[in-house]
Design a protein around this motif. Structure first.
Motif, short mmCIF file in Angstrom:
data_model
loop_
_atom_site.label_atom_id
_atom_site.label_comp_id
_atom_site.label_asym_id
_atom_site.label_seq_id
_atom_site.Cartn_x
_atom_site.Cartn_y
_atom_site.Cartn_z
N HIS A 1 -6.89 21.24 5.43
CA HIS A 1 -6.34 21.61 4.27
C HIS A 1 -6.26 21.34 2.88
O HIS A 1 -6.13 21.43 2.11
N LYS A 2 -7.59 20.15 3.04
CA LYS A 2 -7.69 19.41 1.77
C LYS A 2 -6.57 18.97 0.90
O LYS A 2 -6.16 19.46 -0.17
N GLN A 3 -5.67 18.36 1.56
CA GLN A 3 -4.67 17.79 1.08
C GLN A 3 -4.36 16.28 1.39
O GLN A 3 -5.18 15.84 2.33
N GLN A 4 -3.62 15.43 0.71
CA GLN A 4 -3.56 13.86 0.93
C GLN A 4 -2.16 13.56 0.90
O GLN A 4 -1.19 14.28 0.13
N SER A 5 -1.84 12.31 1.65
CA SER A 5 -0.53 11.76 1.39
C SER A 5 -0.51 10.31 1.37
O SER A 5 -1.35 9.82 2.02
N ILE A 6 0.14 9.81 0.64
CA ILE A 6 0.31 8.24 0.53
C ILE A 6 1.24 7.75 1.67
O ILE A 6 2.42 8.18 1.28
N ILE A 7 0.92 6.87 2.40
CA ILE A 7 1.86 6.70 3.66
C ILE A 7 2.59 5.62 3.42
O ILE A 7 3.87 5.44 3.75
N SER A 8 1.93 4.51 2.51
CA SER A 8 2.59 3.07 2.51
C SER A 8 1.84 2.31 1.46
O SER A 8 0.51 2.64 1.24
N ARG A 9 2.53 1.51 0.95
CA ARG A 9 2.08 0.84 -0.30
C ARG A 9 2.49 -0.82 -0.33
O ARG A 9 3.46 -1.10 0.26
N ILE A 10 1.81 -1.40 -0.67
CA ILE A 10 2.22 -2.89 -0.67
C ILE A 10 1.62 -3.77 -1.90
O ILE A 10 0.57 -3.49 -2.31
N GLU A 11 2.40 -4.35 -2.68
CA GLU A 11 1.92 -5.41 -3.64
C GLU A 11 1.47 -6.58 -3.06
O GLU A 11 2.12 -7.19 -2.21
N HIS A 12 0.38 -7.07 -3.87
CA HIS A 12 -0.20 -8.23 -3.53
C HIS A 12 -0.61 -8.62 -1.78
O HIS A 12 -0.46 -9.51 -1.36
#
Length: 152
Positions: A94-105
């Protein structure tokens, strides 16, 4: 010999490439002259990702999805020293994206796809091998958005 990394589906078909952008030596490790972060742009099926997004060589793929580790870089800074990363899952059909998780440092690193989920780890810079393991069910992902590809 190319420094690019070919991304292939499990059946061997070429999906895209991680195209070498540059090498970067973090200021937090000046004593390690051989320690460089290598970062890439993403090229999927002949189309290039926009917005100066930078990816590492950490990725996993199955028949329908590609998961990548991405550096989070603010538009105003070209500096990767903060080591903020996120896990991006791309729905190839479907040519789509999702940000699942982030972390700083630290690093959010894709590990593998199961039949219904993406497995990944989170680790902080400076904490050595201390890692936490996580799982995100693919059918529960709600925040899909267009990939933002452009023709070369």
């Amino acid at each position: 010999m190319s420094n690019n990394i070919t991304i292939q589906s499990p059946n061997g078909a070429k999906i895209g490439e991680l195209v070498l952008q540059n090498y970067y030596q973090p200021t937090w490790s000046p004593s390690k002259a051989d320690f460089f972060l290598v970062y890439y742009n993403l090229d999927l099926q002949g189309e290039k990702k926009t917005n100066n997004r930078y990816f590492t060589n950490k990725y996993v793929i199955n028949e329908s999805y590609l998961a990548l580790q991405e550096f989070v870089v603010k538009a105003s800074e070209k500096d990767l020293d903060n080591q903020n990363t996120q896990l991006v899952v791309i729905d190839l059909e479907h040519k789509q994206q999702s940000i699942i998780s982030r972390i700083e440092h630290g690093y959010v690193t894709p590990v593998e796809f199961t039949s219904s989920a993406i497995l990944y780890t989170k680790s902080k810079v400076g904490q050595g091998s201390m890692r936490s393991h996580f799982e995100a069910t693919l059918t529960d992902i709600q925040n899909w958005e267009p990939i933002g590809l452009t023709h070369k």
